[in-house]
Design a protein around this motif. Sequence first.
Motif, PDB file in Angstrom:
ATOM      1  N   ALA A 522       0.756  -1.367   0.153  1.00  0.00           N
ATOM      2  CA  ALA A 522      -0.025  -0.034   0.031  1.00  0.00           C
ATOM      3  C   ALA A 522       0.776   1.091  -0.236  1.00  0.00           C
ATOM      4  O   ALA A 522       2.077   1.216   0.290  1.00  0.00           O
ATOM      5  CB  ALA A 522      -0.852   0.023   1.287  1.00  0.00           C
ATOM      6  N   ILE A 523       0.375   2.372  -0.440  1.00  0.00           N
ATOM      7  CA  ILE A 523       0.993   3.579  -0.348  1.00  0.00           C
ATOM      8  C   ILE A 523       0.104   4.871   0.266  1.00  0.00           C
ATOM      9  O   ILE A 523      -1.146   4.809  -0.365  1.00  0.00           O
ATOM     10  CB  ILE A 523       1.374   4.153  -1.759  1.00  0.00           C
ATOM     11  N   ASP A 524       0.326   5.163   1.363  1.00  0.00           N
ATOM     12  CA  ASP A 524      -0.253   5.815   2.097  1.00  0.00           C
ATOM     13  C   ASP A 524      -1.680   5.395   2.531  1.00  0.00           C
ATOM     14  O   ASP A 524      -2.881   5.949   2.303  1.00  0.00           O
ATOM     15  CB  ASP A 524      -0.788   7.531   1.146  1.00  0.00           C
ATOM     16  N   GLY A 525      -1.626   4.245   2.899  1.00  0.00           N
ATOM     17  CA  GLY A 525      -2.670   3.450   3.330  1.00  0.00           C
ATOM     18  C   GLY A 525      -3.765   2.692   2.236  1.00  0.00           C
ATOM     19  O   GLY A 525      -4.724   2.288   2.747  1.00  0.00           O
ATOM     20  N   GLU A 526      -3.453   3.015   1.131  1.00  0.00           N
ATOM     21  CA  GLU A 526      -4.179   2.392  -0.198  1.00  0.00           C
ATOM     22  C   GLU A 526      -3.595   1.305  -0.769  1.00  0.00           C
ATOM     23  O   GLU A 526      -2.706   1.593  -1.227  1.00  0.00           O
ATOM     24  CB  GLU A 526      -4.635   3.659  -1.188  1.00  0.00           C
ATOM     25  N   THR A 527      -4.325   0.214  -0.886  1.00  0.00           N
ATOM     26  CA  THR A 527      -3.577  -0.960  -1.288  1.00  0.00           C
ATOM     27  C   THR A 527      -3.728  -0.831  -3.091  1.00  0.00           C
ATOM     28  O   THR A 527      -4.453   0.121  -3.446  1.00  0.00           O
ATOM     29  CB  THR A 527      -4.366  -2.137  -1.246  1.00  0.00           C
ATOM     30  N   LEU A 528      -2.680  -1.504  -3.852  1.00  0.00           N
ATOM     31  CA  LEU A 528      -2.923  -0.908  -5.069  1.00  0.00           C
ATOM     32  C   LEU A 528      -2.486  -2.259  -5.823  1.00  0.00           C
ATOM     33  O   LEU A 528      -1.592  -3.436  -5.406  1.00  0.00           O
ATOM     34  CB  LEU A 528      -1.663   0.164  -5.457  1.00  0.00           C
ATOM     35  N   THR A 529      -2.539  -2.270  -7.040  1.00  0.00           N
ATOM     36  CA  THR A 529      -2.151  -3.643  -8.062  1.00  0.00           C
ATOM     37  C   THR A 529      -1.210  -3.013  -9.026  1.00  0.00           C
ATOM     38  O   THR A 529      -0.707  -1.853  -8.997  1.00  0.00           O
ATOM     39  CB  THR A 529      -3.258  -3.963  -8.936  1.00  0.00           C
ATOM     40  N   PRO A 530      -0.091  -4.018  -9.384  1.00  0.00           N
ATOM     41  CA  PRO A 530       1.091  -3.475 -10.310  1.00  0.00           C
ATOM     42  C   PRO A 530       0.670  -2.373 -11.156  1.00  0.00           C
ATOM     43  O   PRO A 530       1.361  -1.516 -11.407  1.00  0.00           O
ATOM     44  CB  PRO A 530       1.349  -4.859 -10.849  1.00  0.00           C
ATOM     45  N   ASP A 531      -0.648  -2.565 -11.935  1.00  0.00           N
ATOM     46  CA  ASP A 531      -0.887  -1.632 -12.876  1.00  0.00           C
ATOM     47  C   ASP A 531      -1.152  -0.222 -12.377  1.00  0.00           C
ATOM     48  O   ASP A 531      -1.082   0.698 -13.320  1.00  0.00           O
ATOM     49  CB  ASP A 531      -2.372  -2.283 -13.767  1.00  0.00           C
ATOM     50  N   GLU A 532      -1.532  -0.103 -11.078  1.00  0.00           N
ATOM     51  CA  GLU A 532      -2.021   0.942 -10.653  1.00  0.00           C
ATOM     52  C   GLU A 532      -0.720   1.710 -10.068  1.00  0.00           C
ATOM     53  O   GLU A 532      -1.058   2.807  -9.854  1.00  0.00           O
ATOM     54  CB  GLU A 532      -2.938   0.805  -9.329  1.00  0.00           C
ATOM     55  N   LEU A 533       0.192   1.025  -9.732  1.00  0.00           N
ATOM     56  CA  LEU A 533       1.554   1.974  -9.275  1.00  0.00           C
ATOM     57  C   LEU A 533       2.002   3.128 -10.134  1.00  0.00           C
ATOM     58  O   LEU A 533       1.923   4.050  -9.336  1.00  0.00           O
ATOM     59  CB  LEU A 533       2.563   0.791  -9.301  1.00  0.00           C
ATOM     60  N   PRO A 534       1.968   3.306 -11.269  1.00  0.00           N
ATOM     61  CA  PRO A 534       2.408   4.533 -11.963  1.00  0.00           C
ATOM     62  C   PRO A 534       1.465   5.459 -11.619  1.00  0.00           C
ATOM     63  O   PRO A 534       1.745   6.911 -11.455  1.00  0.00           O
ATOM     64  CB  PRO A 534       2.777   4.324 -13.366  1.00  0.00           C
ATOM     65  N   THR A 535       0.310   5.172 -11.678  1.00  0.00           N
ATOM     66  CA  THR A 535      -0.886   6.168 -11.635  1.00  0.00           C
ATOM     67  C   THR A 535      -0.724   6.746 -10.288  1.00  0.00           C
ATOM     68  O   THR A 535      -0.957   8.003  -9.941  1.00  0.00           O
ATOM     69  CB  THR A 535      -2.365   5.770 -11.580  1.00  0.00           C
ATOM     70  N   VAL A 536      -0.554   5.924  -9.220  1.00  0.00           N
ATOM     71  CA  VAL A 536      -0.455   6.357  -7.775  1.00  0.00           C
ATOM     72  C   VAL A 536       0.530   7.186  -7.493  1.00  0.00           C
ATOM     73  O   VAL A 536       0.577   8.302  -7.071  1.00  0.00           O
ATOM     74  CB  VAL A 536      -0.381   5.185  -6.941  1.00  0.00           C
ATOM     75  N   LEU A 537       1.806   6.996  -7.992  1.00  0.00           N
ATOM     76  CA  LEU A 537       3.025   7.668  -8.071  1.00  0.00           C
ATOM     77  C   LEU A 537       2.764   8.909  -8.602  1.00  0.00           C
ATOM     78  O   LEU A 537       3.118  10.058  -8.104  1.00  0.00           O
ATOM     79  CB  LEU A 537       4.324   7.055  -8.574  1.00  0.00           C
ATOM     80  N   ARG A 538       2.233   9.107  -9.597  1.00  0.00           N
ATOM     81  CA  ARG A 538       2.001  10.582 -10.266  1.00  0.00           C
ATOM     82  C   ARG A 538       1.086  11.214  -9.633  1.00  0.00           C
ATOM     83  O   ARG A 538       1.077  12.656  -9.609  1.00  0.00           O
ATOM     84  CB  ARG A 538       1.257  10.220 -11.933  1.00  0.00           C
ATOM     85  N   ARG A 539      -0.071  10.622  -9.032  1.00  0.00           N
ATOM     86  CA  ARG A 539      -1.171  11.475  -8.091  1.00  0.00           C
ATOM     87  C   ARG A 539      -0.375  12.058  -7.114  1.00  0.00           C
ATOM     88  O   ARG A 539      -0.536  13.237  -6.968  1.00  0.00           O
ATOM     89  CB  ARG A 539      -2.188  10.349  -7.580  1.00  0.00           C
TER      90      ARG A 539
END
Length: 596
Positions: A522-539
């Motif tokens: 998780a990043i900042d308490g939100e779980t994520l899938t491999p596909d979502e990692l770039p989107t989460v980092l961009r956000r």
Amino acid sequence: MNGTGALPTGALPSAVEPEPITYLVDLSGRDQHLVGVRMRIPADAIADGGRLTIATWTPGSYVVRDYVHHLQRISASDAMGAALTLTPDGLSAWLLPAVDNDVTVELEWYAYEASVRTNHVDDRHALLVGAATFPCLEGARSRAHHVHLTGVAHDHEVASLLPGEGPGPYVADDHEHLVDAAFEVGVLRSSSVDVHGVEHRIVWSGHGDGVDVRGLTDDLGRIAHAATALFGGELPATRFTVLAVDGEGGGLEHRDGCVVAFPPHASTDPERRRRLQGLLAHEHFHLWNVRRLVPVDLLAPPLDRPVLTTSLWIAEGWTSYYDRLLPARAGLWRVSELLAALDRLREAVDGMPGALLQSLHDASRTAWTKHYRRDENSPNAGTDYYAHGALVAFTLDLRLRTLAPHGDGLDDVLRDLWRRHGPDASGQPRGYTEQDVLDALERAGGADVAQLAVMLTTVPGVPDPTPDLSVLGLREVVDPSDDAPRLGVLAGTDGGRIVLRTVLRGGSAWDAGVSGGDVLLAIDGETLTPDELPTVLRRHGAESTVTVTLQRGPRLIERAVRLMPAQPRRRLRIDADADVTARARFSRWAGQAAAD
Ligand SMILES: [Zn+2]
């Protein structure tokens, strides 16, 4: 070995040639992955007793593999069938008593390790590599060694890097030739093309009909023409055979061919086809570089212990440079594809912290303990003599062409080395030292370029080819990256989870105490899938600090990581303002005119 099959006697001995050592390979135990080997030693070779050894490594792959690990049993008997005592002499050697008649040694191998360097046998096929299969009788190395096969399935064929056909005999000049050979057995699809009178053949035993064997053979032919032109118009072998099996990728060079592995559908996907063309160019280039233009340390190397050399930056690095150039010269790659391949090379070395820690000489010498023993810290701990060595080759090539604008850069150096240190009149490689290479560089471009080579190979650091790009009418552009901000890791996926395969030394995650092998949950308490990692980092954006939740073994841990901006992209481009002379030099270098 199940004892079936008559023991062949091999070719009749001539008056001068000693009788050969003969091996009968039995594949009837293939369903159980068992391979029997019956080795027949003529009486005159064992009259004083002897020492039987099994290789611990195979030439071209610098790691101790201890092939004896797969040995199931070994026994010896004399011509009357009486058992002989085999006295262990170390882990991979046995002493045989003196005997006044022929001796038979029987071995049984378990063969189920899929790679281009190991034996793999099942109901569908058999890949047998020399070093993993054929023991050596010390003192009889220089004799001819013959191989016969039995127990081959009725619908299977045999292909080998050694001359021979069907059940055999396959004839090796000596034991070194034998351990440098390989066999492939199965339902084979093959295709061949003639290059300057030398048959180039690809044999595919992988599953599926999707492989474009004919097309790949045409590619190989065009690459072989380009390589032969580089070395002055002659091929140094009487044939070149590619034994191809399915696997993730990779290849191993041999004297008269190679074993390569690739996925069945790689030949029909454009990007993977280019990688395959690079692989074929790489292994074919080894016909000269490594197999016949050999670092002195690797001349007839003992296979019972590691052999150290500092020259893998030439043996593998220069080969990795030409495996990019030759497909372009062969007309298989466009200029843009060549430049993109060189960009990827630069990116790979730039992104490897170990390049700042370890010199190329040291990387070569420690191949046994570093390059071939990889773990999550490898990119931090050392450099890669393939990519890094190729970037050095590119850098030296540009400098040579700058200093001697009418010459052909590194091509000239290779031709010079080939003339002086390639095979002698009897066909035996003479070998080269590092000093020989420096001397050749100096002959081509002066003392400064030799000094540059010393610096690039003995001092850790990333080579920079940019100062000399203009000689070929090239320039570098640095584009801002639209990639996501970085954690400073090399991430992979495993069962839908994000696995941090390597945490790059000096990056944000490293500084925060994240470890290679951690699973990012998780990043900042939100779980994520491999596909979502770039989107989460961009956000979150560069320079922001995020809390990463990691699983490390049974523990859940959290670390605060400050996101780093994406690396700008350095790209090679054709310089539109380059003059006609630079354009002409580019055409000689790339084998085609400069065009984006
Ligand atoms: Zn190689």
